[in-house]
Design a protein around this motif. Structure first.
Motif, PDB file in Angstrom:
ATOM      1  N   SER A  18      53.969 -26.211 -84.760  1.00  0.00           N
ATOM      2  CA  SER A  18      54.862 -26.732 -85.805  1.00  0.00           C
ATOM      3  C   SER A  18      55.837 -27.748 -85.241  1.00  0.00           C
ATOM      4  N   ARG A  19      56.401 -27.420 -84.064  1.00  0.00           N
ATOM      5  CA  ARG A  19      57.349 -28.354 -83.435  1.00  0.00           C
ATOM      6  C   ARG A  19      56.646 -29.634 -83.022  1.00  0.00           C
ATOM      7  N   ALA A  20      55.421 -29.508 -82.500  1.00  0.00           N
ATOM      8  CA  ALA A  20      54.657 -30.690 -82.112  1.00  0.00           C
ATOM      9  C   ALA A  20      54.341 -31.555 -83.321  1.00  0.00           C
ATOM     10  N   ALA A  21      54.004 -30.945 -84.446  1.00  0.00           N
ATOM     11  CA  ALA A  21      53.720 -31.704 -85.669  1.00  0.00           C
ATOM     12  C   ALA A  21      54.972 -32.424 -86.165  1.00  0.00           C
ATOM     13  N   GLU A  22      56.117 -31.776 -85.998  1.00  0.00           N
ATOM     14  CA  GLU A  22      57.388 -32.404 -86.392  1.00  0.00           C
ATOM     15  C   GLU A  22      57.645 -33.663 -85.576  1.00  0.00           C
ATOM     16  N   LEU A  23      57.381 -33.591 -84.263  1.00  0.00           N
ATOM     17  CA  LEU A  23      57.602 -34.754 -83.404  1.00  0.00           C
ATOM     18  C   LEU A  23      56.621 -35.873 -83.731  1.00  0.00           C
ATOM     19  N   VAL A  24      55.357 -35.525 -83.993  1.00  0.00           N
ATOM     20  CA  VAL A  24      54.374 -36.549 -84.363  1.00  0.00           C
ATOM     21  C   VAL A  24      54.799 -37.253 -85.637  1.00  0.00           C
ATOM     22  N   ALA A  38      59.612 -42.923 -78.338  1.00  0.00           N
ATOM     23  CA  ALA A  38      58.626 -41.924 -78.757  1.00  0.00           C
ATOM     24  C   ALA A  38      58.921 -40.584 -78.091  1.00  0.00           C
ATOM     25  N   ARG A  39      58.736 -39.490 -78.877  1.00  0.00           N
ATOM     26  CA  ARG A  39      58.996 -38.149 -78.378  1.00  0.00           C
ATOM     27  C   ARG A  39      57.688 -37.436 -78.039  1.00  0.00           C
ATOM     28  N   SER A  40      57.773 -36.553 -77.058  1.00  0.00           N
ATOM     29  CA  SER A  40      56.637 -35.670 -76.753  1.00  0.00           C
ATOM     30  C   SER A  40      57.176 -34.296 -76.402  1.00  0.00           C
ATOM     31  N   LEU A  41      56.361 -33.273 -76.650  1.00  0.00           N
ATOM     32  CA  LEU A  41      56.777 -31.891 -76.462  1.00  0.00           C
ATOM     33  C   LEU A  41      56.292 -31.368 -75.108  1.00  0.00           C
ATOM     34  N   HIS A  42      57.172 -30.676 -74.401  1.00  0.00           N
ATOM     35  CA  HIS A  42      56.806 -30.070 -73.129  1.00  0.00           C
ATOM     36  C   HIS A  42      56.632 -28.566 -73.329  1.00  0.00           C
ATOM     37  N   LEU A  43      55.448 -28.067 -72.967  1.00  0.00           N
ATOM     38  CA  LEU A  43      55.121 -26.649 -73.148  1.00  0.00           C
ATOM     39  C   LEU A  43      54.756 -26.035 -71.808  1.00  0.00           C
ATOM     40  N   SER A  44      54.967 -24.751 -71.704  1.00  0.00           N
ATOM     41  CA  SER A  44      54.520 -24.000 -70.523  1.00  0.00           C
ATOM     42  C   SER A  44      54.192 -22.585 -70.955  1.00  0.00           C
ATOM     43  N   ARG A  56      55.745 -21.270 -74.251  1.00  0.00           N
ATOM     44  CA  ARG A  56      57.184 -21.517 -74.311  1.00  0.00           C
ATOM     45  C   ARG A  56      57.433 -23.008 -74.482  1.00  0.00           C
ATOM     46  N   ILE A  57      58.353 -23.365 -75.389  1.00  0.00           N
ATOM     47  CA  ILE A  57      58.765 -24.762 -75.586  1.00  0.00           C
ATOM     48  C   ILE A  57      59.872 -25.064 -74.586  1.00  0.00           C
ATOM     49  N   SER A 193      67.547 -36.646 -78.558  1.00  0.00           N
ATOM     50  CA  SER A 193      66.824 -37.927 -78.593  1.00  0.00           C
ATOM     51  C   SER A 193      67.370 -38.874 -79.649  1.00  0.00           C
ATOM     52  N   GLY A 194      67.707 -38.334 -80.821  1.00  0.00           N
ATOM     53  CA  GLY A 194      68.252 -39.189 -81.877  1.00  0.00           C
ATOM     54  C   GLY A 194      69.553 -39.846 -81.451  1.00  0.00           C
ATOM     55  N   LEU A 195      70.402 -39.096 -80.762  1.00  0.00           N
ATOM     56  CA  LEU A 195      71.663 -39.658 -80.257  1.00  0.00           C
ATOM     57  C   LEU A 195      71.396 -40.705 -79.183  1.00  0.00           C
ATOM     58  N   MET A 196      70.364 -40.493 -78.383  1.00  0.00           N
ATOM     59  CA  MET A 196      70.010 -41.474 -77.358  1.00  0.00           C
ATOM     60  C   MET A 196      69.522 -42.770 -77.982  1.00  0.00           C
ATOM     61  N   ASP A 197      68.799 -42.668 -79.099  1.00  0.00           N
ATOM     62  CA  ASP A 197      68.373 -43.874 -79.828  1.00  0.00           C
ATOM     63  C   ASP A 197      69.594 -44.670 -80.294  1.00  0.00           C
ATOM     64  N   LEU A 198      70.579 -43.944 -80.846  1.00  0.00           N
ATOM     65  CA  LEU A 198      71.793 -44.614 -81.319  1.00  0.00           C
ATOM     66  C   LEU A 198      72.540 -45.268 -80.170  1.00  0.00           C
ATOM     67  N   ARG A 199      72.584 -44.579 -79.027  1.00  0.00           N
ATOM     68  CA  ARG A 199      73.283 -45.133 -77.872  1.00  0.00           C
ATOM     69  C   ARG A 199      72.578 -46.385 -77.359  1.00  0.00           C
TER      70      ARG A 199
END
Length: 481
Positions: A18-24, A38-44, A56-57, A193-199
C-alpha cells in the motif's frame, strides 16, 4: 510457521504494498512538477527471535542529482550576472545610436558639420546660422540624454539591488524554517520529501541572485555558501544589508561613500572584482552595472564632451576663456570633467535666449556688432575644428588622433563591442543552463518504470491478500471442528 504468523506476515506485506502504491501514485502525479524528486520505498525483512516476521518499511528515499542541480544553479547565476550587463549595454547602444540611425550621436555630428558647410556657403543667411546653432544644441541634448540614460540605469540597478537583498533575506529565512521542519519530521519518523521539494524550489529561486553551493548537514538540513566563500546559511541565516538611494548623479560613487555597499551580518564585503564574495549572480551584475560598467560609460561620454569643448576653445575669437561649447557657461577645467556632458551649454554670445545672437558664429564670439556678412572665415574654422584629428585627453579612448566624427564612431564601437561580448557570454550561460536543465528533467520521474513497478506492487498486494484469505479459511476450518 503458525497460522497467526502467516497472517501477520501477510498484513505487513499489504502495508508495504500500500505504501509503495502511494509513492508510485505521487511520482506519476508529479511527473511534470519542477523540483520534484522521485520517491522510492526501502524495505527489509523483519525478524523476531531469529525467525522471519514479515517485511519492515525502513523509509523513503528522494532521488535527485545534487551535483547536476548545483551546476544548473551556477549556470542560472551566470545568466543573472551577464543578463544585467547585456541589458544595460544594449540600452546604451540604442541610446547612443549607430552611425546609420537618424538621431544617433554620429548623425548629430554629421548634421552639425553639414550645417557649418551650408552656412559657410551663405554666411549672410541668418536661417543657416540658426541651423548651425540648432544642430549644436541637438548635439548637446544628445549627450545630456545619454548621460541621463546612464544615471537612470544606475538608479534602476540600485533599486534592483535593494529588492534582491530583501529577496535573499526572506528566502534564507524560509530555507532555515524548512530546515527545521525537515529535521523535526525525521525525528518523528515522518517522510520529509515534500518539505525537501519545497526547500529545493526556494533555493532555486535564490540561485540566480547569488551563485550558491548546497552542503549537507545532519538530520537532512543543508548549509548555503556562495562560490566566493560567503556563508549565507549554516544553522542561522545571514543578514544582508543595503541602503538604496532616491536619485543618482554622475558624481555619486561607491568609492566616495555616496552609494551603499553590501554588508553581511554587519560586515562590509567586496562586491566587485575577483575577490568578490558574491561574484557571478544577478546581484553582482547589478553592482557591476551601477559601479563599473555605467561609470565607465559616463567617463566616455564626458570624455567626448571634453573633446568637443577643447576643439572649439580657440575658435571664433573666443572671449572670457570660453569657446563655442562651455561648461555651464564657463571655461572648462580638467579637474571638473565628471558630469561635463550634463553641463554642456553653447556660449551665451550666440544664444538668443541668453541675449546673444547667431551672427556671432560668423563674426566671432567677442564681436560687439555684425561684421562683413560675406565672410565665411570663422565658419570654416569651426568646420575645420570639427574635422581636425586630435588625441582625446580622457574617456578611456586610445591615444590615436581622430576627428570628432571618428571619436563618436569609436565610442559607439566600444559600447557595441562590450554589448556583443556580454551577449556572447549570456548566450553561453543560457545554453549551458538549458542543457543542464534538460539533463535534470531526464533524471526525473520515469512514468514507464513507475507503471512497471505498479504492476509488481499489484501482484504483491494480491498475493498477500490471498495469503490472508487462505489463513482465514484455515482458521474457519479449525473453528468448525
Amino acid at each position: 510457521m503458525s497460522i497467526s504468523g502467516a497472517f501477520s506476515n501477510a498484513l505487513s506485506g499489504l502495508a508495504a504494498a500500500s505504501r509503495a502504491a502511494e509513492l508510485v501514485s505521487s511520482n506519476v502525479a508529479n511527473a511534470m512538477t519542477e523540483g520534484y524528486g522521485a520517491r522510492s520505498l526501502h524495505l527489509s525483512s523483519s525478524t523476531v527471535g531469529g525467525a522471519g516476521s514479515g517485511v519492515r518499511i525502513d523509509g523513503v528515499s528522494r532521488h535527485v542529482d545534487e551535483v547536476l542541480i548545483g551546476d544548473r544553479r551556477l549556470a542560472d547565476a551566470a545568466i543573472g550576472f551577464h543578463g544585467a550587463q547585456e541589458k544595460f549595454l544594449e540600452g546604451l547602444t540604442r541610446m547612443i545610436g549607430t552611425p546609420d540611425q537618424p538621431g544617433s550621436l554620429s548623425d548629430r555630428i554629421a548634421q552639425f558639420e553639414a550645417s557649418l558647410i551650408e552656412a559657410a556657403a551663405r554666411p549672410d543667411s541668418d536661417a543657416r546660422l540658426s541651423a548651425v546653432f540648432g544642430a549644436a544644441e541637438n548635439l548637446i541634448d544628445h549627450l545630456k540624454n545619454s548621460s541621463d540614460h546612464i544615471q537612470k540605469a544606475r538608479l534602476d540597478a540600485d533599486h534592483a539591488i535593494a529588492q534582491q537583498v530583501q529577496t535573499l533575506n526572506d528566502g534564507l529565512q524560509h530555507v532555515q524554517t524548512l530546515n527545521v521542519k525537515i529535521q523535526e519530521a525525521q525525528w518523528r519518523g515522518v517522510d520529509p520529501s515534500g518539505l525537501m521539494d519545497l526547500r529545493q524550489a526556494k533555493i532555486d529561486e535564490l540561485s540566480p541572485i547569488v551563485p550558491l553551493k548546497q552542503l549537507p548537514r545532519e538530520n537532512g538540513m543543508v548549509a548555503l555558501i556562495t562560490t566566493g566563500g560567503a556563508v549565507l546559511l549554516d544553522g542561522n541565516p545571514a543578514k544582508l544589508g543595503f541602503s538604496s538611494v532616491g536619485t543618482i548623479v554622475p558624481e555619486m560613487t561607491i568609492t566616495t561613500g555616496a552609494l551603499s555597499g553590501l554588508t553581511i551580518n554587519g560586515r562590509t564585503i567586496d562586491v566587485a572584482g575577483d575577490q568578490s564574495l558574491i561574484e557571478g549572480g544577478s546581484l553582482a551584475g547589478q553592482f557591476a552595472v551601477r559601479d563599473v560598467t555605467s561609470v565607465n560609460a559616463q567617463e566616455r561620454i564626458d570624455g567626448f564632451a571634453r573633446d568637443l569643448v577643447e576643439r572649439f576653445e580657440n575658435t571664433s575669437h573666443a572671449s572670457g576663456g570660453t569657446g563655442l561649447f562651455t561648461d555651464a557657461g564657463a571655461a572648462f577645467s580638467a579637474g571638473s570633467e565628471v558630469a561635463l556632458s550634463t553641463r554642456l551649454l553653447l556660449s551665451a554670445a550666440v544664444d538668443p535666449d541668453q541675449g546673444g545672437a547667431v551672427w556671432r558664429l560668423r563674426d566671432g564670439l567677442g564681436a560687439s556688432a555684425p561684421g562683413n556678412v560675406g565672410s565665411a572665415t570663422l565658419l570654416n574654422q569651426l568646420a575645420d575644428a570639427l574635422n581636425t584629428p586630435r588625441e582625446p585627453a580622457s574617456g578611456g579612448f586610445s591615444s590615436v588622433a581622430r576627428t570628432s566624427s571618428g571619436l563618436a564612431s569609436d565610442l559607439v564601437s566600444i559600447v557595441s563591442s562590450e554589448q556583443l561580448q556580454a551577449e556572447t557570454r549570456l548566450g553561453f550561460a543560457t545554453a549551458q543552463y538549458q542543457t543542464l536543465r534538460q539533463m535534470e528533467l531526464a533524471k526525473g520521474v520515469d512514468t514507464d518504470a513507475e507503471m512497471q513497478k505498479l504492476m509488481q506492487i499489484e501482484q504483491a498486494y494480491a498475493a498477500n491478500a490471498r495469503v490472508i484469505a487462505t489463513a482465514d479459511e484455515m482458521i474457519q476450518t479449525i473453528l468448525a471442528i
